[in-house]
Design an enzyme around this catalytic site. Structure first.
Site, PDB file in Angstrom:
ATOM      1  N   ASP A   1      38.941  38.996  32.501  1.00  0.00           N
ATOM      2  CA  ASP A   1      37.402  39.256  32.529  1.00  0.00           C
ATOM      3  C   ASP A   1      36.744  40.356  33.018  1.00  0.00           C
ATOM      4  OD1 ASP A   1      35.279  36.907  31.784  1.00  0.00           O
ATOM      5  OD2 ASP A   1      34.839  37.047  33.858  1.00  0.00           O
TER       6      ASP A   1
ATOM      7  N   GLU B   1      38.601  41.864  28.270  1.00  0.00           N
ATOM      8  CA  GLU B   1      37.499  41.804  27.584  1.00  0.00           C
ATOM      9  C   GLU B   1      36.648  43.285  28.117  1.00  0.00           C
ATOM     10  OE1 GLU B   1      33.644  38.934  27.696  1.00  0.00           O
ATOM     11  OE2 GLU B   1      34.162  39.707  29.386  1.00  0.00           O
TER      12      GLU B   1
END
Length: 700
Positions: free
Chosen positions: A336, A373
């Site tokens: 993330d 990401e």
């Protein structure tokens, strides 16, 4: 170090050097703190205890080795509950925030028990750490090691997948609940589940109360090494460890890999006004990036930023990744806001960041998939430039370009072709193959696929933030009515658009990621930021499996085709050159009349011809040529099959404008094209024709 387990199988565990380690006659507790002046171990008998049954002081002379405090307490065993407590300087202006009264979570704890407890003395009582025995009978389970190029990823939330009463299972909302639904996942055909955060995050607030906006998604880390206790069916301390392993083992038996969404960019301790729960109270200026030596930087958008390129924090992240790989057999990670890993200890983006390279090169992670990401909340956007060939990326450009094309945005024809062909503009220059692109149209963050074609605007009022939260740039449309409608014309277009985007996703070069529920048109009623909606709005409604059985059938057939067809999952980029002596280029593009495509045209209609791969990529000769006809305009068109495919047998595979079951032909036995090779293309539609196996057309 790696340790042999006495299970009768050749299985190994990875023992990090810190945390609570079972010994023959007790438990060793080890914790890093450079600036602490004293360290204490708080032992509890029960989860409900407000006060420790015993407090043990680390001896500064005999229990400190460099910056590591370590002692062994004899007579303790697995299941022991504990906290840490550290004394040291309270000097916020210089980054020091020691609180000698704070009960601290061990950064390396492998399980937590209980919740925050309410009290009247102002002391925060977080969940208790649990001493864990990692022994588990894996029955010979190993990582599946499926090539990333052959993967079909399914992003899902452990709790939300089975929490609804409509799931009709014994253990809803848990790891065991996922096991009960494995037959559905296997039948769908996905090869990997990407689980939204399963490491520990708060359930109650620090006062022991249900928060106004609960953190349903789990992007608020509290203990990186610990499976989330809230997803365990058995509420005994440490049960989540066993149940998580059971889930992984059963998924592997079904041929499904497990990828974890990990959040090494911030913690739940927040900024200067946040609580001291763990890292702040042990070595604040090491674990966090501070500006001017005292203020928390906020590249995560969540109040603080983990100092991932500090050697101590870097070591913790590596131990954590190895722990999940070798003790839980997970097959990979999605990082993330991974661009934060590219920031140095001052927060500056640096080229060739050591953390990113070390993850890619770590020998104990060599069997794993690593997905970034490739952006953060402070403006970094590194899609196409994150790491080396070992790193794949969520391709945000793919999402935006495919959405824009099917919405009918002008000037998107070339962008759609580039994304369909594997995004060579982003990856080829760096020597990275097409499967470095994780293609997605929707994710947990944003509209569901159904809502993408049903709402022009976000509808987040239920989040309690006056609709200010959530992205305003959704590239969505409602086709005449905002939200649910009985208007047949609107419903028809929406149905086509759902199929158009599913087909585009699963026939594109790269690796597709499907969001749980999109295959049955799950809706969040226009909420594009359901992070706090732990209710039916977010949960998978299993009645949709029957209600939208036609879309589910369509999706399953697409996934099976993708898994069977090397033509749509190549490991090298399309070149526009002939393959294996055939006169047919590996990819060619045409206007609707069959002439070479004018890339400057504003009309969003075209024909793509993708040839089967070479013998090297397709040694078994399974590949078929594919013709894809796109009409994203608002009017009906006529498309001509290109001359390049004359003399080959063609069958219709997909027609998104047709009603089920004629929208897809899983056995590739659909109608042949008209004899004049001119195909009717209704507005907002996609048709796909496939040839027979092309091995017969290759020169010997």
């Amino acid at each position: 170090m790696l340790m042999r387990q006495p299970t009768g199988n050749l299985q190994f565990t990875y023992q990090p050097p810190f945390g609570a380690t079972l010994q023959e006659n007790g438990v060793q507790f080890s914790v890093f703190s450079r600036s602490a002046t004293a360290m204490r171990l708080l032992l509890y008998n029960k989860v409900s205890d407000l006060e420790p049954a015993e407090i043990i002081e680390f001896d500064r002379e005999t229990d400190r080795w460099g910056d590591v405090w370590s002692l062994t307490v004899r007579g303790l065993d697995e299941g022991q509950l504990y906290h840490l407590q550290a004394s040291g300087p309270w000097d916020p202006d210089n980054g020091q925030r020691f609180d000698s009264a704070a009960r601290l979570i061990d950064p390396y704890t492998q399980a937590l028990a209980g919740t925050f407890q309410a009290s009247d003395d102002g002391v925060i009582r977080p969940p208790k750490c649990v001493v864990v025995n990692d022994t588990f009978d894996w029955e010979g389970d190993r990582h599946l090691r499926r090539d990333l190029s052959e993967s079909v990823i399914y992003e899902m939330h452990v709790r939300g997948f089975t929490k609804s009463r409509t799931a009709k299972i014994k253990c809803p909302g848990t790891y065991l609940g996922v096991i009960e639904k494995i037959p559905y996942l296997k039948d769908l055909g996905v090869t990997a589940v990407e689980l939204m955060p399963v490491n520990e995050f708060p359930i109650l607030d620090i006062h022991g109360q249900v928060p106004e906006r609960p953190n349903y998604w789990g992007y608020d880390p509290m203990a990186f090494f610990s499976p989330h206790r809230g997803y365990a069916h058995d509420k005994q301390p440490g049960a989540q460890v066993v149940e998580f392993k059971q889930m992984v083992k059963e998924l592997h038996k079904a041929g499904i890999e497990v990828i974890l969404d990990v959040v090494f960019n911030h913690t739940c301790e927040g900024n200067e006004n946040g609580p001291t729960l763990s890292f702040k109270g042990l070595e604040n200026q090491v674990y966090y990036i501070l500006s001017e030596g005292c203020h928390y930087t906020n590249y995560s958008g969540c109040g603080n930023t983990l100092n991932g390129n500090h050697p101590v924090v870097r070591e913790m992240i590596f131990h954590c990744l190895r722990h999940w790989v070798h003790n839980y057999h997970v097959d990979g990670f999605r990082f993330d806001l991974a661009s934060i890993l590219s920031r140095d200890r001052s927060g500056n983006l640096v080229p060739n960041p050591p953390m990113v390279e070390l993850i890619a090169e770590d020998p104990l992670l060599a069997d794993t998939k690593i997905i970034a990401e490739a952006w953060d909340a402070a403006g970094a956007y590194q899609v196409g430039s994150f790491g080396n060939h070992r790193w794949a990326e969520w391709n945000g450009r793919y999402r935006d370009d495919v959405r824009g094309f099917w919405r009918g945005d002008g000037g998107t024809l070339g962008a759609l072709a580039t994304r369909l062909a594997g995004s060579s503009d982003l990856y080829e220059h760096a020597g990275r193959p097409p499967f470095c692109s994780i293609n997605f149209i929707t994710s947990h963050d944003g509209f569901t696929l159904n809502d993408l074609v049903s709402y022009k605007e976000k509808h987040n009022i239920d989040n309690g933030e006056d609709n200010r939260d959530g992205d305003n740039h959704n590239i969505s449309d409602n086709y005449g009515v905002e939200g649910p409608t009985r208007k047949k014309g609107v419903s028809t277009i929406r149905s086509r658009q759902v199929r158009n985007m599913l087909a585009t996703l699963l026939l594109s070069q790269g690796v597709p990621m499907l969001v749980s529920g999109d295959e049955v048109r799950r809706t969040q009623k226009g909420n594009n930021n359901a992070y706090c909606q732990d209710n039916d709005l977010s949960w998978f409604d299993w009645r949709l499996v029957q209600k939208h059985a036609d879309v589910l059938r369509f999706t399953k057939a697409l996934i099976q085709f993708r898994r069977d067809q090397p033509t749509v999952r190549r490991v090298s980029f399309l070149t526009g050159e002939p393959v294996d002596g055939r006169l047919i280029q590996d990819v060619s593009w045409y206007s609707e009349d069959g002439s070479p495509l004018n890339w400057g045209q504003m009309e969003l209609s075209m024909v793509a011809y993708i040839a089967a791969p070479s013998r090297v990529e397709d040694p078994e000769g399974l590949g078929r040529d594919i013709v894809m006809m796109f009409n994203s305009t608002g009017s009906d068109r006529m498309h001509t099959l290109p001359d390049v495919g004359r003399g080959m047998k063609w069958n219709l595979f997909i027609d998104t404008a047709a009603d089920s079951p004629r929208d897809i032909f899983p056995d590739l036995d659909g109608p042949m094209p008209p004899s004049n090779r001119v195909v009717d293309m209704p507005c907002h539609s996609l048709k796909v024709y496939v040839s027979g196996p092309v091995s017969a057309y290759r020169r010997k």
